[in-house]
Design an enzyme around this catalytic site. Structure first.
Site, PDB file in Angstrom:
ATOM      1  N   GLY A 165      49.891  32.573  85.688  1.00 38.19           N
ATOM      2  CA  GLY A 165      50.012  33.738  86.544  1.00 38.19           C
ATOM      3  C   GLY A 165      51.281  34.518  86.246  1.00 38.19           C
ATOM      4  O   GLY A 165      51.739  34.547  85.117  1.00 38.19           O
ATOM      5  N   LEU A 166      51.820  35.116  87.296  1.00 38.78           N
ATOM      6  CA  LEU A 166      53.026  35.927  87.192  1.00 38.78           C
ATOM      7  C   LEU A 166      52.891  37.022  86.137  1.00 38.78           C
ATOM      8  O   LEU A 166      53.744  37.212  85.292  1.00 38.78           O
ATOM      9  CB  LEU A 166      54.243  35.051  86.871  1.00 38.78           C
ATOM     10  CG  LEU A 166      54.724  34.151  88.007  1.00 38.78           C
ATOM     11  CD1 LEU A 166      55.939  33.364  87.565  1.00 38.78           C
ATOM     12  CD2 LEU A 166      55.048  34.963  89.233  1.00 38.78           C
ATOM     13  N   CYS A 167      51.763  37.687  86.172  1.00 35.22           N
ATOM     14  CA  CYS A 167      51.595  38.786  85.227  1.00 35.22           C
ATOM     15  C   CYS A 167      50.884  39.938  85.922  1.00 35.22           C
ATOM     16  O   CYS A 167      49.982  40.541  85.379  1.00 35.22           O
ATOM     17  CB  CYS A 167      50.862  38.334  83.980  1.00 35.22           C
ATOM     18  SG  CYS A 167      49.399  37.396  84.320  1.00 35.22           S
ATOM     19  N   GLY A 168      51.292  40.222  87.141  1.00 32.12           N
ATOM     20  CA  GLY A 168      50.731  41.359  87.849  1.00 32.12           C
ATOM     21  C   GLY A 168      49.260  41.168  88.133  1.00 32.12           C
ATOM     22  O   GLY A 168      48.807  40.062  88.412  1.00 32.12           O
TER      23      GLY A 168
END
Lengths: 134, 286
Positions: B86-89
Site C-alpha cells: 500500500g501507501l501509494c495513494g
C-alpha cells in the site's frame, strides 16, 4: 537501404537485440531452416528452437540461439519476435551442459510427476546452446 | 491546553514519520527511473507483435479462428494488476474499482496479480480463480507467460468466455489512469486502423499454415500484452507512491510548523505565568 540487403530486426520482450541491414538471415522454422534474402515474398512463419545466422559480406557471421517466436517478412524487411534469444558469446557453456544433464536424467528416470514436455524443451534448449558453442 | 511535553512528543513523532515518508519517496523515485526504462524496452516488442497480428488479420480471411469468434458470455474473467503493498495513494483501489465496474452483471471470475487486488476482491466476496503475488514490483516475462497460459487454459476449457485485463496506464510521472481492455476473444476491428506498410497482403505465405500461425501468435500476443501491462503498472505503482509520499512529507512539515507555533505559544504563556507569580510573590513580601 543498401542494394540487395534486407533490413533485419530481432526483438525480445526485454530488448531490441539486433537492428540493421544484412545480406541473408538463416532461421530455424517449424518446417526447417530457411534463408531470407532481399526481395523475399511476404511471409509469416513460426520459429522452432534453433540457431539464427546473420550473414553480411565482409563480416563474420553472427550467430544467436533463438527459442521459439515468429518471423514476419514483408516489404520493409524481416522482423523476428521471440521470447528468448541469446548471442553466441552470451551463452554459458558449463551451465548449458549442466542443464542438459539434468534434463536427460529426468527423462531417463521417468518419475510419475515428470512434466515430459517441459523436460524435453529444456533438453532441446540446452542442446541448441551447446551446438552453437562447439 | 496541551502540556509542553505532550506537544514536544507529538512534534518528535511527526518528525520521524516525515523522515520515513521522505525515504520512501526517494526509494520510489529511484526505482521509478528503472521501471520507466524497462517500460520503454518492452514497447518495441509489443508494437511489433501488434502489427504482425494486424497484418495477418487484414491479409487473411482467418476470422473463423477460435480466438476470434465471440461466444455467448456466461462467465467473464478479469485479470487485475495491482501492487503488493500500500501507501501509494489510490493506485490499488482505482484499478480494482475499474475491474469491478466491467462486470456489473453476470458471473465473473478474477485473476489477481498483486496481493492488494486479491484482498480487495475477497473482501467483496468475488470469486478468485488464481492470485499471484510477489511479482508486481519487478515483473518478468516468464511470470507473464505463466499467468497467460493459465488464463488461456481456462478459456480453452470453456470455463470463461471473455477475458478482460485491468491495469493502470502510465500517462506521466504525476498522473496515471486505470484502464480495462478486452483480451479474448480478439476483436478484429480493433486492428483495422493499424497501418501496415505492405502493399499486397494476399500474397503473404504462412508457414506452416495460417491456422497454426494464428494458434501460435495469439497466445503470444496475450502474454505480450500482459507483460507490457505488468511493467506499465509497476511504473505506475512507483510513481503513485512517489506522489503520495511527496504530499505526505509536505503535510508532515505543515503539521510540524503548526505544532511548533503551538509549542512556542504554550512556552511563552508558561514563562509569562511564572513571571507573574514571581512578581506577585515579591510584592506580597514587601
Amino acid at each position: 537501404m543498401a542494394e540487395n540487403k534486407i533490413a533485419l530486426k530481432v526483438i525480445t520482450p526485454v530488448r531490441e537485440m539486433f537492428s540493421g541491414d544484412v545480406d541473408m538471415v538463416i532461421m530455424r522454422t517449424k518446417s526447417g531452416d530457411v534463408g531470407i534474402m532481399h526481395g523475399h515474398q511476404p511471409m509469416v512463419t513460426v520459429l522452432d528452437y534453433g540457431v539464427m545466422r546473420i550473414q553480411n559480406e565482409g563480416e563474420d557471421e553472427k550467430t544467436a540461439a533463438v527459442f521459439g517466436g515468429f518471423a514476419q517478412i514483408g516489404d520493409n524487411g524481416v522482423t523476428v519476435l521471440t521470447d528468448i534469444a541469446e548471442w553466441a558469446d552470451e551463452i554459458d557453456l558449463a551451465r548449458a551442459e549442466e542443464a542438459r544433464k539434468r534434463a536427460e536424467e529426468r527423462l531417463n528416470k521417468r518419475s510419475a510427476d515428470l512434466d515430459v514436455l517441459r523436460a524435453e524443451l529444456a533438453l532441446k534448449r540446452a542442446l541448441v546452446r551447446i551446438g552453437l558453442k562447439s | 491546553m496541551a502540556s509542553m511535553r505532550d506537544i514536544k512528543r507529538r512534534i518528535k513523532s511527526v518528525n520521524s514519520t516525515q523522515q520515513i515518508t521522505k525515504a520512501m519517496n526517494l526509494v520510489a523515485s529511484s526505482k521509478l527511473s528503472r521501471a520507466k526504462a524497462r517500460f520503454k524496452d518492452t514497447k518495441p516488442f509489443f508494437r511489433h507483435t501488434r502489427r504482425a497480428i494486424a497484418q495477418i488479420m487484414q491479409g487473411s480471411s482467418g476470422a473463423s479462428h477460435r480466438y476470434l469468434q465471440k461466444r455467448d458470455v456466461k462467465n467473464t474473467c478479469v485479470m487485475v494488476i495491482t501492487g503488493d503493498r500500500g501507501l501509494c495513494g489510490g493506485y490499488n483501489v482505482n484499478v480494482c474499482k475499474a475491474a469491478l465496474n466491467t462486470v456489473q452483471d453476470g458471473n465473473a471470475t478474477f485473476v489477481t496479480i498483486g496481493s492488494k487486488g486479491r484482498d480487495y476482491l475477497k473482501h467483496r466476496n468475488m470469486s478468485i480463480a488464481a492470485g499471484f503475488r510477489g511479482i508486481s514490483e519487478k515483473p518478468q516475462y516468464d511470470d507473464a507467460r505463466h499467468i497467460g497460459e493459465k488464463v488461456l487454459k481456462m478459456y480453452d476449457a470453456g470455463e470463461v468466455d471473455e477475458i478482460y485485463l485491468a491495469y493502470t496506464e502510465f500517462v506521466s510521472t504525476i498522473s496515471n489512469e486505470p484502464k480495462v481492455i478486452k483480451l479474448l476473444p480478439l476483436d478484429a476491428s480493433e486492428f483495422e486502423h493499424i497501418k501496415t506498410e505492405e502493399k499486397d497482403l494476399t500474397l503473404t505465405i504462412y508457414e506452416p499454415s495460417e491456422e497454426e500461425v494464428l494458434d501460435y501468435i495469439i497466445p503470444k500476443y496475450l502474454n505480450t500484452v500482459l507483460y507490457g501491462a505488468m511493467v506499465e503498472s509497476a511504473a505506475c505503482e512507483l510513481s503513485s507512491r512517489m506522489t503520495a509520499m511527496d504530499s505526505a512529507t509536505e503535510n508532515a512539515s505543515e503539521m510540524i510548523d503548526s505544532l511548533n507555533l503551538l509549542y512556542n505559544r504554550v512556552r511563552q504563556s508558561a514563562i509569562t505565568q511564572e513571571i507573574t507569580e514571581i512578581v506577585g510573590g515579591s510584592n506580597a513580601l514587601e
